[in-house]
Design an enzyme around this catalytic site. Structure first.
Site, PDB file in Angstrom:
ATOM      1  N   ILE A  13       0.620  -1.121  -0.019  1.00 46.85           N
ATOM      2  CA  ILE A  13      -0.084   0.151   0.087  1.00 46.85           C
ATOM      3  C   ILE A  13       0.871   1.366  -0.126  1.00 46.85           C
ATOM      4  CG2 ILE A  13      -1.835  -1.002   1.233  1.00 46.85           C
ATOM      5  CD1 ILE A  13      -0.997   0.014   4.001  1.00 46.85           C
ATOM      6  N   GLY A  14       2.237   1.163  -0.107  1.00 46.14           N
ATOM      7  CA  GLY A  14       2.910   2.360  -0.337  1.00 46.14           C
ATOM      8  C   GLY A  14       3.977   2.608   1.018  1.00 46.14           C
ATOM      9  N   GLY A  15       4.221   1.656   1.789  1.00 46.96           N
ATOM     10  CA  GLY A  15       4.569   2.153   3.179  1.00 46.96           C
ATOM     11  C   GLY A  15       6.022   2.867   3.142  1.00 46.96           C
ATOM     12  N   ASP A  42       3.680  -3.946  -8.014  1.00 49.01           N
ATOM     13  CA  ASP A  42       3.156  -5.075  -7.192  1.00 49.01           C
ATOM     14  C   ASP A  42       2.043  -5.870  -7.953  1.00 49.01           C
ATOM     15  OD1 ASP A  42       2.102  -6.870  -4.961  1.00 49.01           O
ATOM     16  OD2 ASP A  42       3.018  -5.305  -3.682  1.00 49.01           O
ATOM     17  N   ILE A  66       7.013  -8.412 -10.973  1.00 50.23           N
ATOM     18  CA  ILE A  66       8.294  -7.822 -10.885  1.00 50.23           C
ATOM     19  C   ILE A  66       9.327  -8.259 -12.015  1.00 50.23           C
ATOM     20  CG2 ILE A  66      10.364  -7.044  -9.611  1.00 50.23           C
ATOM     21  CD1 ILE A  66       8.166  -6.412  -7.254  1.00 50.23           C
ATOM     22  N   SER A  85      10.885  -4.333  -0.601  1.00 51.24           N
ATOM     23  CA  SER A  85      10.591  -5.354   0.531  1.00 51.24           C
ATOM     24  C   SER A  85      10.349  -6.877  -0.252  1.00 51.24           C
ATOM     25  CB  SER A  85       9.452  -5.008   1.339  1.00 51.24           C
ATOM     26  OG  SER A  85       9.846  -3.920   2.229  1.00 51.24           O
ATOM     27  N   CYS A  88       9.281 -12.531   1.889  1.00 52.09           N
ATOM     28  CA  CYS A  88       9.977 -13.082   3.256  1.00 52.09           C
ATOM     29  C   CYS A  88       9.843 -14.410   3.219  1.00 52.09           C
ATOM     30  CB  CYS A  88       9.471 -12.225   4.291  1.00 52.09           C
ATOM     31  SG  CYS A  88       7.891 -12.722   4.972  1.00 52.09           S
TER      32      CYS A  88
END
Length: 243
Positions: A13-15, A42, A66, A85, A88
């Site tokens: 969401i654009g952190g 994304d 991506i 990011s 993970c």
């Protein structure tokens, strides 16, 4: 006003953009530097909806895998900063298969970005790269012994080792090793940290791995050139059309 252009990969969401804006408020003189988003990448429909709402539908969100981004696209944008990011799941300490992350399909996009950094035209490379991932990312692709302390604080270090030229060799060495080598190859100075929100007074125990990669002198030079360009434009607007 100088625009600090940036790209967000795995943007959610654009952190990262909000973090960059807050950081500039702390380090830059008022109204001297302003973050300017050139694109957020994304694959999620939900992230696209929330991101566009938060950014007033400026149509900066690119809904695409991506790994499909072309080198020419990134060179054309020539952003000053990259924020990312990566997934993970291949690196989490919730399982013991970190050494298998190179075969995890979710690692493909990150390897692609490493390839882009390794092959982009020198003048179009980002000046600053910021990465966040789980603690354990720095162990990816390696065999972890029972004596290893996975929560050990990583101190800032300069990566000066000679990178391998063979892509397959890099791939088999894992995400973190490939990451360090490609950054070193392209002249970045890097630091790797474990940080927790509680370290800065936020009551949320969520330790994370961070990498900061900086090409010495490049960001200052671009900002100075941009500032000079703005000054020249202002001066030209004051010049009479007729003498």
């Amino acid at each position: 006003m100088v625009a600090l252009t940036y790209l967000e990969f795995y943007s959610g969401i654009g952190g990262w953009g909000y973090a960059l804006e807050r950081a500039l408020q702390n380090v830059a003189s008022p109204s001297s530097i302003e973050p300017q988003l050139l694109g957020a990448y994304d694959h999620s429909d939900l992230c696209k909806t929330v991101f566009n709402h938060n950014h007033h539908n400026k149509k900066l969100f690119r809904q695409t895998p991506i790994e499909n981004i072309k080198r020419e696209q990134l060179e054309a944008l020539s952003a000053y900063v990259w924020c990312m990011s990566p997934p993970c799941q291949p690196h989490t300490r919730q399982h013991s298969n970190q050494q298998c992350e190179i075969d995890d399909p979710r690692s493909k996009s990150f390897f692609h970005l490493c390839d882009m950094i390794g092959t982009m035209e020198e003048t179009t490379l980002p000046c600053l790269i910021l990465l966040e991932n789980v603690v354990g990312f720095e162990l990816s692709g390696t065999t972890v012994s029972s004596d290893d302390d996975e929560t050990q604080q990583i101190q800032p270090t300069d990566d000066e080792s000679e990178p391998k030229n063979n892509k397959q060799t890099q791939r088999r060495r894992g995400s973190f090793q490939t990451w360090r080598e490609v950054l070193s190859k392209r002249g970045y100075r890097t630091a790797h940290f474990h940080l927790d929100p509680t370290d800065i007074g936020i009551p949320n125990a969520r330790p994370r791995h961070y990498t900061v990669a900086f090409r010495s002198g490049s960001l200052n030079a671009k900002i100075e050139n941009a500032a000079m360009s703005d000054q020249l434009k202002s001066m030209s607007s004051l010049t009479p059309n007729n003498y």
